[in-house]
Write an enzyme that holds these catalytic residues in place. Structure first.
Site, PDB file in Angstrom:
ATOM      1  N   HIS A 203     -11.746 -38.162   3.054  1.00 60.31           N
ATOM      2  CA  HIS A 203     -11.912 -37.357   2.057  1.00 60.31           C
ATOM      3  C   HIS A 203     -12.844 -38.107   0.754  1.00 60.31           C
ATOM      4  CE1 HIS A 203      -9.084 -40.185   0.220  1.00 60.31           C
ATOM      5  NE2 HIS A 203      -9.644 -39.887  -1.113  1.00 60.31           N
TER       6      HIS A 203
HETATM    7  C1  UD1 Z   1      -9.668 -37.421  -5.974  1.00 60.37           C
HETATM    8  C2  UD1 Z   1     -10.170 -38.661  -6.579  1.00 60.37           C
HETATM    9  C3  UD1 Z   1     -10.023 -39.537  -5.448  1.00 60.37           C
HETATM   10  C4  UD1 Z   1      -8.823 -39.658  -4.489  1.00 60.37           C
HETATM   11  C5  UD1 Z   1      -8.547 -38.324  -4.230  1.00 60.37           C
HETATM   12  C6  UD1 Z   1      -6.947 -38.410  -3.518  1.00 60.37           C
HETATM   13  C7  UD1 Z   1     -11.522 -38.491  -8.491  1.00 60.37           C
HETATM   14  C8  UD1 Z   1     -13.027 -38.716  -8.780  1.00 60.37           C
HETATM   15  N1  UD1 Z   1     -11.098 -38.552  -7.204  1.00 60.37           N
HETATM   16  O1  UD1 Z   1     -10.647 -36.930  -4.865  1.00 60.37           O
HETATM   17  O2  UD1 Z   1     -10.283 -40.897  -5.952  1.00 60.37           O
HETATM   18  O3  UD1 Z   1      -8.792 -40.583  -3.671  1.00 60.37           O
HETATM   19  O4  UD1 Z   1      -8.294 -37.661  -5.295  1.00 60.37           O
HETATM   20  O5  UD1 Z   1      -6.855 -37.283  -2.625  1.00 60.37           O
HETATM   21  O6  UD1 Z   1     -10.611 -38.251  -9.233  1.00 60.37           O
HETATM   22  N2  UD1 Z   1      -9.214 -28.961  -3.720  1.00 60.37           N
HETATM   23  C9  UD1 Z   1      -8.409 -28.285  -3.246  1.00 60.37           C
HETATM   24  N3  UD1 Z   1      -7.013 -28.216  -3.792  1.00 60.37           N
HETATM   25  C10 UD1 Z   1      -6.438 -29.449  -4.347  1.00 60.37           C
HETATM   26  C11 UD1 Z   1      -7.228 -30.238  -4.821  1.00 60.37           C
HETATM   27  C12 UD1 Z   1      -8.554 -30.303  -4.470  1.00 60.37           C
HETATM   28  O7  UD1 Z   1      -8.992 -27.294  -2.659  1.00 60.37           O
HETATM   29  O8  UD1 Z   1      -5.220 -29.152  -4.632  1.00 60.37           O
HETATM   30  C13 UD1 Z   1     -10.790 -29.031  -3.385  1.00 60.37           C
HETATM   31  C14 UD1 Z   1     -11.612 -28.576  -4.519  1.00 60.37           C
HETATM   32  O9  UD1 Z   1     -12.832 -27.862  -3.609  1.00 60.37           O
HETATM   33  C15 UD1 Z   1     -12.112 -29.694  -5.444  1.00 60.37           C
HETATM   34  C16 UD1 Z   1     -12.116 -30.682  -4.091  1.00 60.37           C
HETATM   35  O10 UD1 Z   1     -11.046 -30.314  -3.152  1.00 60.37           O
HETATM   36  O11 UD1 Z   1     -13.422 -29.327  -5.721  1.00 60.37           O
HETATM   37  C17 UD1 Z   1     -12.186 -32.232  -4.731  1.00 60.37           C
HETATM   38  O12 UD1 Z   1     -11.097 -32.247  -5.339  1.00 60.37           O
HETATM   39  P1  UD1 Z   1     -11.100 -33.675  -6.447  1.00 60.37           P
HETATM   40  O13 UD1 Z   1      -9.699 -33.730  -7.259  1.00 60.37           O
HETATM   41  O14 UD1 Z   1     -12.267 -33.295  -7.794  1.00 60.37           O
HETATM   42  O15 UD1 Z   1     -11.499 -34.901  -5.893  1.00 60.37           O
HETATM   43  P2  UD1 Z   1     -10.820 -35.581  -4.497  1.00 60.37           P
HETATM   44  O16 UD1 Z   1     -11.721 -35.633  -3.498  1.00 60.37           O
HETATM   45  O17 UD1 Z   1      -9.494 -34.780  -4.121  1.00 60.37           O
HETATM   46  N1  UDP Z   2      -0.945 -38.618   2.215  1.00 57.27           N
HETATM   47  C1  UDP Z   2      -0.293 -37.642   2.549  1.00 57.27           C
HETATM   48  N2  UDP Z   2      -0.841 -36.950   3.424  1.00 57.27           N
HETATM   49  C2  UDP Z   2      -1.873 -36.429   3.800  1.00 57.27           C
HETATM   50  C3  UDP Z   2      -2.649 -37.518   3.540  1.00 57.27           C
HETATM   51  C4  UDP Z   2      -2.311 -38.504   2.785  1.00 57.27           C
HETATM   52  O1  UDP Z   2       0.907 -37.841   2.538  1.00 57.27           O
HETATM   53  O2  UDP Z   2      -2.025 -35.568   4.507  1.00 57.27           O
HETATM   54  C5  UDP Z   2      -0.652 -39.761   1.349  1.00 57.27           C
HETATM   55  C6  UDP Z   2      -1.077 -41.209   1.945  1.00 57.27           C
HETATM   56  O3  UDP Z   2       0.149 -41.503   2.848  1.00 57.27           O
HETATM   57  C7  UDP Z   2      -0.801 -42.153   0.841  1.00 57.27           C
HETATM   58  C8  UDP Z   2      -1.661 -41.186  -0.317  1.00 57.27           C
HETATM   59  O4  UDP Z   2      -1.650 -39.653   0.088  1.00 57.27           O
HETATM   60  O5  UDP Z   2       0.235 -42.585   0.226  1.00 57.27           O
HETATM   61  C9  UDP Z   2      -3.129 -41.378  -0.318  1.00 57.27           C
HETATM   62  O6  UDP Z   2      -3.751 -40.348  -0.911  1.00 57.27           O
HETATM   63  P1  UDP Z   2      -5.217 -40.370  -0.337  1.00 57.27           P
HETATM   64  O7  UDP Z   2      -5.563 -40.621   0.638  1.00 57.27           O
HETATM   65  O8  UDP Z   2      -5.557 -38.890  -0.848  1.00 57.27           O
HETATM   66  O9  UDP Z   2      -6.116 -41.116  -1.652  1.00 57.27           O
HETATM   67  P2  UDP Z   2      -6.710 -42.675  -1.966  1.00 57.27           P
HETATM   68  O10 UDP Z   2      -5.436 -43.454  -1.761  1.00 57.27           O
HETATM   69  O11 UDP Z   2      -7.903 -42.748  -1.009  1.00 57.27           O
HETATM   70  O12 UDP Z   2      -6.898 -42.497  -3.621  1.00 57.27           O
END
Ligand code: UD1
Ligand code: UDP
Length: 353
Positions: A203
């Site tokens: 992601h």
């Molecule tokens: C964010 C964090 C990242 C973290 C990740 C965990 C920032 C800059 N990034 O990245 O550090 O590792 O969360 O998962 O804060 N979207 C949906 N539904 C949701 C959420 C997101 O469709 O519930 C889609 C949207 O198109 C959105 C994209 O995902 O634009 C990215 O979401 P965003 O929260 O901006 O960043 P993440 O990639 O999730």
């Molecule tokens: N996680 C989850 N379901 C998923 C993917 C991740 O419950 O489908 C959990 C994972 O076990 C961990 C946390 O989400 O506890 C990590 O989040 P993510 O990978 O989104 O973000 P990061 O740690 O890279 O910021």
């Protein structure tokens, strides 16, 4: 003492679960959800499964470009903080919600506590790196998961307020691993057998937003000798559609799963391929070899002890690392404490109260 905790993204729900319940035994806590993540499987499911109290405020900020998303959070958090007047604002990790929480509080002269302080990738192209550095420099209490993280803070001139407490995500794993084993239908629910599949999560912006990197990761997964279960982050799902990319036939794409299902999928995998910070650590706690699909990692200790290999996204490098690495079982020291980070954090605040 009254805490205001800012949450917003998936890993923060996992981190907040153990600390929120420990904090509430001693102090009052107001929970604020920024709304950065909003799909049920990215947010609601964690509150349900982990027993996190419902947020007192939901800011419904949603998705957007970094400046806009962070700016809207900042404005709404400031209003809530002015109303709630907490003694301490608590933030987790390195997302835009973390940065907005820390900045809103600092501007209002409310002291900030940062859980997971001192992590660095030394890659300023990562939005998370900027969020971490700024948050650490705004914080009064810095809870570091390892001595290495504390040393990094010290190298940046931050000495006061640093406490090495271990990793709060280990608390979560220890609290929920047994229940996961009992209730989760995975891995069978993904049509794979324990020990006969790889688990992958992707992601990170650096991997999803560059078509060639995403294509390379899919090419590598397609070459693996076992099925690959891929719980797909919504960001990655969008990009795959945008770039017209389809995973190979051995890849089982599923919706993002809840935490208990994730633990079960991790535990039973032959190896884990991921660009997630949290998943790298969970692989270590569950003693599953990990291949990190990035150019660097913040969790360097897992690499040093031999459980994690950083490959980038080159298909040959990934395939070779999986082949060479999946059967390794090196010594398994406690790198990030013993799963009592929540209690140790509460003790620090107790001593300040
Ligand atoms: C964010 C964090 C990242 C973290 C990740 C965990 C920032 C800059 N990034 O990245 O550090 O590792 O969360 O998962 O804060 N979207 C949906 N539904 C949701 C959420 C997101 O469709 O519930 C889609 C949207 O198109 C959105 C994209 O995902 O634009 C990215 O979401 P965003 O929260 O901006 O960043 P993440 O990639 O999730
Ligand atoms: N996680 C989850 N379901 C998923 C993917 C991740 O419950 O489908 C959990 C994972 O076990 C961990 C946390 O989400 O506890 C990590 O989040 P993510 O990978 O989104 O973000 P990061 O740690 O890279 O910021």
């Amino acid at each position: 003492m009254r805490f205001l905790t800012v949450l917003g993204a998936r890993p923060q729900f996992v981190k907040a679960a153990p600390l929120s319940s420990a904090l509430r035994r001693r102090f009052a806590e107001v929970l604020v959800h920024t709304g950065q993540h909003y799909d049920h499987e990215m947010s609601g499911v964690f509150f349900e499964e982990l027993g996190i109290p419902a947020p007192d405020h939901h800011l419904e900020v949603g998705s957007g470009p970094h400046g806009e998303q962070t700016g809207v959070m900042l404005a709404r958090l400031e209003a809530v903080m002015q109303r709630e007047r907490p003694d301490i604002v608590l933030v987790y990790g390195d997302t835009n919600s973390t940065l907005a929480g820390a900045l809103a509080a600092a501007k209002l002269q409310i002291p900030v506590a940062h859980v997971e302080a001192g992590l660095r990738s030394f890659n300023r192209a990562m939005p998370e790196e900027i969020n971490r550095v700024v948050t650490d420099h705004l914080s009064t209490w810095l809870f570091a998961p390892s001595a290495h993280a504390a040393q990094q803070l010290s190298a940046e001139g931050i000495g006061r307020g640093v406490h090495v407490v271990g990793d709060i995500m280990l608390d979560a794993v220890l609290q929920h691993a047994e229940r996961a084993r009992q209730v989760s239908p995975y891995p069978q629910a993904a049509n794979v057998a324990a020990g006969e599949y790889y688990l992958c999560t992707v992601h990170r912006a650096e991997n999803t937003d560059v078509a060639q990197r995403l294509r390379d990761i899919l090419a590598a997964l397609g070459r693996l000798d076992q099925p690959v279960v891929l719980p797909l982050h919504p960001r990655t799902r969008k990009r795959l559609a945008e770039f017209g990319l389809t995973p190979g036939p051995n890849v089982r794409v599923i919706e993002p799963v809840g935490y208990l299902d994730m633990l079960q999928l991790e535990r039973s995998a032959t190896a884990i391929l991921t660009d997630s910070g949290g998943v790298q650590k969970e692989a270590y706690y569950l003693e599953v070899p990990c291949v990190t699909l990035r150019e660097e990692t913040e969790w360097v200790e897992t690499v040093v002890v031999g459980w994690n290999v950083v490959t980038g996204t080159d298909p040959d490098a990934i395939a070779e690392a999986v082949e060479r690495h999946r059967d390794v079982r090196p010594p398994h020291p406690s790198l990030y404490g013993h799963g009592d980070a929540a209690e140790r954090i509460v003790r620090v605040f107790d001593a300040t109260d």
